[in-house]
Scaffold this active site. Sequence first.
Site, PDB file in Angstrom:
ATOM      1  N   GLU A 121       7.821   2.064  11.884  1.00 12.70           N
ATOM      2  CA  GLU A 121       8.987   2.914  11.559  1.00 12.70           C
ATOM      3  C   GLU A 121       8.434   4.332  11.446  1.00 12.70           C
ATOM      4  O   GLU A 121       7.823   4.678  10.439  1.00 12.70           O
ATOM      5  CB  GLU A 121       9.617   2.478  10.236  1.00 12.70           C
ATOM      6  N   LYS A 137       0.867  -1.186   0.000  1.00  8.43           N
ATOM      7  CA  LYS A 137       0.000   0.000   0.000  1.00  8.43           C
ATOM      8  C   LYS A 137       0.896   1.226   0.000  1.00  8.43           C
ATOM      9  O   LYS A 137       1.370   1.670   1.038  1.00  8.43           O
ATOM     10  CB  LYS A 137      -0.875  -0.019   1.262  1.00  8.43           C
ATOM     11  N   GLU A 175       8.391  17.422  14.411  1.00 13.58           N
ATOM     12  CA  GLU A 175       9.018  17.034  13.150  1.00 13.58           C
ATOM     13  C   GLU A 175       8.475  17.949  12.045  1.00 13.58           C
ATOM     14  O   GLU A 175       7.285  17.924  11.751  1.00 13.58           O
ATOM     15  CB  GLU A 175       8.679  15.579  12.842  1.00 13.58           C
ATOM     16  N   CYS A 230      13.231  10.976   7.310  1.00  9.96           N
ATOM     17  CA  CYS A 230      12.792  10.734   8.698  1.00  9.96           C
ATOM     18  C   CYS A 230      13.947  10.809   9.683  1.00  9.96           C
ATOM     19  O   CYS A 230      13.761  11.217  10.819  1.00  9.96           O
ATOM     20  CB  CYS A 230      12.100   9.388   8.797  1.00  9.96           C
TER      21      CYS A 230
END
Length: 472
Positions: A245, A170, A379, A279
């Site tokens: 993750e 996906k 973030e 990330c």
Amino acid sequence: MKDYPQLYINGQWVNSASDDRIEVINPANGELYATVPAANHSDIDAAVAAAKAAFDSFSTTSADYRRGLIHAIADGMEARKDELIEAIVNTMGCPIALTDEIQVQGSIDAFRSFASLAGEMDHSETFDNYITVKEAVGVCVLINPWNYPLSQLAGKLGPALAAGCTTVLKPAEQTPLQDLILADIIHNAGVPAGVVNVLTAVGSDIGDYLCSHPQVDMVSFTGSTLAGIKVAQAAAPSVKRVCQELGGKSPYIIAPGADLAAAVRYGVEDVMINSGQTCCALTRMLVPAESLKEAEQIAASVAAEWQPGNPLAPETMLGPVSSHKQQQRINSFIRQGIDEGAKLVCGGQLTDPALANGAYVPPTIFSNVSNDMTIAKEEIFGPVLCILPYETLEQAIQIANDTPYGLSSGVYAKDAEEARQIARRIRAGQCYIQGALFNTDAPFGGYKQSGNGREWGVIGLHEYTETKALII
Ligand code: NAD
């Protein structure tokens, strides 16, 4: 405009049970680039059933056979590299000058390295009165974000196939095309029907159904911490394995006595690459207070080398961010940084009118940031670096660890030995020492709210396995 009409389920291209489509927008100009199906619950049932049906046979194939299949996929990717590059440049805006290196070739190499790990599945370990063996975990749902869409896929699909798992892919709705191209490559490589199924879908619409599906044994999810929590909640009642993750706000300690010019350059480039949408980017740079001014000057001059531009122009190093929504989010963080009193060293506002239609953000550096400011806590996922001054190394380590995240970190000290000692005190899954580069053989994953899984290398392979004890 490209139209991708079908989903890849059970070794065939099939129409979705839904008429809904997802529009894929090119962030460099805001124009519609492609449309793909928006899969629904019936499509999920079909894909999971195909993966389930294929599992018994695929999980018992030889390691040699799976090694050959993975190499055949990598060969197919090499042959269609230009198509993969084009898809990624036009859907997430990575500059063409960098896309091959940081998005595509690394993914092909990663597939090959997982091919060579397939043999690990034949290893057993003998103890006094029992033997342990590894077996494939089962049907795996692999959900990916848009920032490194192909390499994140390689980091999941490579080990899943090497282990003998069957899969439902996906991709992120912003970047579905490389998965559809890969489905075609996989088909031509002779991968048996049902082993790999590709659903293009809106994650927030179908996530609960997909992740709670009783015939799914594992979900490997890469994305935001918020969505990762929802995935784990949906998966919990059926006690399936969830590998998360997630996000990061990684610290980078430049210790007293380090080569400041080299250390600051490394830190700025680490944040600017992929428009800050990495990330594990080292977005909190900790600098000795007495070196702050000099660090600001070096950082500004390095940032000036990263002027935003059309990702198709060969000289561009900083493309747009992945969407206009992402651009607005980053701009709002930049405004908050200014409002909360951080010093804007460079960037902040886009000045080139030629880029007005794209989702561009200039390289932006804040200094004199304190760790309780929003820009140091959240973030941002854009080309925005925070420089935080510190008085003592102890204080730097305390600030580095003062975050709910723990994905990555970096240390640049006067030598590698001192850097290693500091690295051991940082609560994060990786630490880059003295300007080290990403290594796809090394385990990658988070402490704390950055996740609970490990990807890449042999440890990444083990995520897709169960351990069985044969008691003698
Ligand atoms: P996102 O969480 O919005 O989406 C990621 C994926 O999850 C997409 O495929 C999306 O469709 C799907 N999704 C969204 N809601 C879902 C739900 N409820 N159930 C199931 N699936 C759902 O993240 P994003 O904006 O695409 O990516 C950026 C984030 O990903 C950042 O936080 C970044 O740090 C993180 N990330 C982490 C890693 C890592 O390895 N730790 C790597 C890359 C990106």
